[in-house]
Design a protein around this motif. Structure first.
Motif, mmCIF file in Angstrom:
data_model
loop_
_atom_site.group_PDB
_atom_site.id
_atom_site.type_symbol
_atom_site.label_atom_id
_atom_site.label_comp_id
_atom_site.label_asym_id
_atom_site.label_seq_id
_atom_site.Cartn_x
_atom_site.Cartn_y
_atom_site.Cartn_z
ATOM 1 N N GLU A 38 0.857 -1.254 -0.111
ATOM 2 C CA GLU A 38 0.056 0.018 -0.001
ATOM 3 C C GLU A 38 0.994 1.336 0.060
ATOM 4 O O GLU A 38 1.858 1.242 0.615
ATOM 5 C CB GLU A 38 -0.830 -0.117 1.192
ATOM 6 C CG GLU A 38 -2.181 -0.852 1.073
ATOM 7 C CD GLU A 38 -3.102 -0.594 2.447
ATOM 8 O OE1 GLU A 38 -4.087 0.035 2.248
ATOM 9 O OE2 GLU A 38 -2.892 -1.317 3.595
ATOM 10 N N ASN A 39 0.420 2.177 -0.747
ATOM 11 C CA ASN A 39 1.030 3.487 -0.571
ATOM 12 C C ASN A 39 0.892 4.379 0.644
ATOM 13 O O ASN A 39 -0.255 4.649 0.864
ATOM 14 C CB ASN A 39 0.593 4.231 -1.923
ATOM 15 C CG ASN A 39 1.455 5.523 -1.999
ATOM 16 O OD1 ASN A 39 2.819 5.584 -1.622
ATOM 17 N ND2 ASN A 39 1.090 6.805 -2.567
ATOM 18 N N VAL A 40 1.923 4.655 1.322
ATOM 19 C CA VAL A 40 1.821 5.295 2.546
ATOM 20 C C VAL A 40 2.556 6.741 2.436
ATOM 21 O O VAL A 40 3.671 6.890 2.063
ATOM 22 C CB VAL A 40 2.448 4.632 3.902
ATOM 23 C CG1 VAL A 40 2.417 5.528 4.844
ATOM 24 C CG2 VAL A 40 1.812 3.107 4.035
ATOM 25 N N LYS A 41 1.689 7.653 2.686
ATOM 26 C CA LYS A 41 2.311 9.199 2.341
ATOM 27 C C LYS A 41 2.730 9.947 3.591
ATOM 28 O O LYS A 41 2.914 10.950 3.555
ATOM 29 C CB LYS A 41 1.227 9.901 1.719
ATOM 30 C CG LYS A 41 0.864 9.473 0.233
ATOM 31 C CD LYS A 41 0.212 10.675 -0.584
ATOM 32 C CE LYS A 41 -1.070 11.094 -0.065
ATOM 33 N NZ LYS A 41 -1.796 12.001 -0.426
ATOM 34 N N ALA A 42 3.024 9.062 4.730
ATOM 35 C CA ALA A 42 3.296 9.529 6.102
ATOM 36 C C ALA A 42 4.622 10.521 5.970
ATOM 37 O O ALA A 42 4.382 11.349 6.595
ATOM 38 C CB ALA A 42 3.509 8.558 6.993
ATOM 39 N N LYS A 43 5.463 10.361 5.191
ATOM 40 C CA LYS A 43 6.746 10.859 5.016
ATOM 41 C C LYS A 43 6.520 12.347 4.359
ATOM 42 O O LYS A 43 6.860 13.278 4.847
ATOM 43 C CB LYS A 43 7.638 10.336 4.222
ATOM 44 C CG LYS A 43 9.173 10.607 4.264
ATOM 45 C CD LYS A 43 10.010 9.932 3.334
ATOM 46 C CE LYS A 43 11.410 10.203 3.461
ATOM 47 N NZ LYS A 43 12.329 9.646 2.726
ATOM 48 N N LYS B 56 -2.647 2.666 8.381
ATOM 49 C CA LYS B 56 -2.235 1.835 7.040
ATOM 50 C C LYS B 56 -0.786 1.359 7.497
ATOM 51 O O LYS B 56 -0.562 0.240 7.122
ATOM 52 C CB LYS B 56 -2.286 2.849 5.934
ATOM 53 C CG LYS B 56 -2.326 2.031 4.636
ATOM 54 C CD LYS B 56 -2.022 2.870 3.513
ATOM 55 C CE LYS B 56 -3.367 3.783 3.031
ATOM 56 N NZ LYS B 56 -3.233 4.377 1.926
ATOM 57 N N LEU B 57 -0.091 2.157 8.037
ATOM 58 C CA LEU B 57 1.482 1.698 8.160
ATOM 59 C C LEU B 57 1.499 0.531 9.302
ATOM 60 O O LEU B 57 2.386 -0.451 9.040
ATOM 61 C CB LEU B 57 2.294 3.024 8.641
ATOM 62 C CG LEU B 57 3.863 2.755 8.731
ATOM 63 C CD1 LEU B 57 4.503 2.488 6.973
ATOM 64 C CD2 LEU B 57 4.317 4.181 8.735
ATOM 65 N N GLU B 58 0.842 0.834 10.267
ATOM 66 C CA GLU B 58 0.623 -0.333 11.425
ATOM 67 C C GLU B 58 -0.147 -1.582 10.744
ATOM 68 O O GLU B 58 0.496 -2.681 11.172
ATOM 69 C CB GLU B 58 -0.231 0.154 12.300
ATOM 70 C CG GLU B 58 0.115 1.171 13.442
ATOM 71 C CD GLU B 58 -1.055 2.131 14.279
ATOM 72 O OE1 GLU B 58 -0.323 2.314 15.163
ATOM 73 O OE2 GLU B 58 -2.150 1.945 13.924
#
Length: 354
Positions: free
Chosen positions: A140-145, A342-344
């Motif tokens: 999954e694409n994670v945009k947290a950064k 999502k990252l979790e």
């Protein structure tokens, strides 16, 4: 796990996934290029193949033209395939091509066309197999950064705007103090007081004179005089103050026709009007001089007030900008919260923001 550490772990997994997908793409690029090579060879064979002698001459002419177009068009299409992803772009073109070409060609070169069609189907199946395999290897694409960077930038912008607003507030306070100092100057206060006092005195004197002379409007009106002075006086009793000599001449003409109660007013005017008018003019001249002196102070005060209005406008703009940034921060925080969830799921661990 801390968020920064989680992002590093995510980037490692993402990199591994990227490498796996590259390997899959390379594998299918190789097989698809092999199929393309076979298609080109078959097209070459077809190009060199002669028409059978028993074919009807009219059909032969149509087939010759169709054959050349078919080979050129299909060759140009498949030559565009450099990797497996190019197959995706070419397949819709090939589908359209088959609807429009090869109908007559199939009558004469059935075997050759079917062989080419079989290879094209193989190419399509190869791409389907590639999609199936590549979709199994993903993340999954994670945009947290990116969101953290945006939040950092916005917070920096807010600090900058708040500093700018503070500077404007300091300028505003300084200008307000300068106006207060100006208004508290003894000379300014004295001139303001003199101006107000003199304005009151002028107004009172004008009212006093007008209330006296206006009593004469009634008898003059009754006389229906064609005199220009009479007409002006009937329009506005202040005419007597501004033109006392002309008014007194008018009174001389009509004094014998006035009733006793109006004669007393006329006598007052004859004795006092010129003197009162002169005093009034002298007071107005003094007022003009005071106003001239005051204009320097007032000009300075007005300029500072205009500056204050400009500063207030700029401060309001800064406040609106800060509110807008805070709203964006709120929206990004919510987006970041979803991104961390999502990252979790990806890492299978609870993540702490700080």
């Amino acid at each position: 796990m801390k968020l920064r550490e989680a992002l590093r772990e995510y980037e490692k997994i993402k990199e591994d996934v990227k490498k796996q997908r590259q390997k899959i793409a390379e594998k299918y690029t190789k097989t698809s290029k092999e199929i393309v090579s076979k298609i080109l060879k078959n097209l070459e064979k077809l190009e060199q193949k002669e028409l059978p002698k028993k074919v009807d001459p009219r059909l032969a002419r149509i087939v010759e033209v169709e054959k050349e177009r078919y080979i050129t068009a299909l060759r140009n299409m498949v030559k565009k395939i450099e990797n497996i992803e190019d197959v995706k772009k070419i397949l819709p073109e090939i589908s359209k091509f088959h609807v429009a070409h090869g109908r007559h060609l199939l009558l004469v070169f059935e075997k050759e066309v079917y062989e080419i069609n079989a290879l094209l189907k193989s190419l399509s199946k190869e791409y389907s197999a590639y999609l199936e395999e590549i979709n199994k290897v993903g993340i999954e694409n994670v945009k947290a950064k990116e969101l953290l960077k945006e939040l950092e930038d916005l917070k920096s912008h807010i600090k900058e705007e708040e500093r700018s607003k503070e500077n404007l507030m300091t300028q505003l306070k300084r200008l307000q103090e300068q106006i207060e100092e100006l208004e508290n100057k003894p000379e300014f206060k004295a001139l303001k007081e003199s101006e107000e006092k003199l304005r009151r005195e002028i107004s009172q004197k004008e009212i006093k004179i007008r209330s006296k002379v206006s009593k004469l409007q009634k008898p003059i009106k009754r006389m229906r005089m064609p005199d220009a002075t009479a007409r002006e006086f009937l329009k506005d009793s202040a005419y007597a103050i501004h033109h006392p000599e002309e008014f007194l001449k008018l009174l001389d003409k009509i004094k014998d026709n006035l009733d006793k109660k109006y004669k007393k007013t006329a006598e007052w005017a004859k004795t006092n009007l010129v003197k009162e008018s002169q005093e009034l003019n002298a007071m107005k001249e003094r007022l003009t001089k005071i106003e001239e002196k005051l204009s320097t102070f007032i000009g300075e005060e007005e300029a500072k007030k205009r500056e204050i209005e400009e500063l207030k406008k700029k401060i309001q703009e800064k406040e609106e900008k800060i509110r807008s940034f805070k709203k964006q921060i709120h929206e990004l925080e919510e987006e970041l919260r979803k991104s961390i969830s999502k990252l979790e799921r990806i890492l299978g661990e609870k993540i702490e923001r700080s």
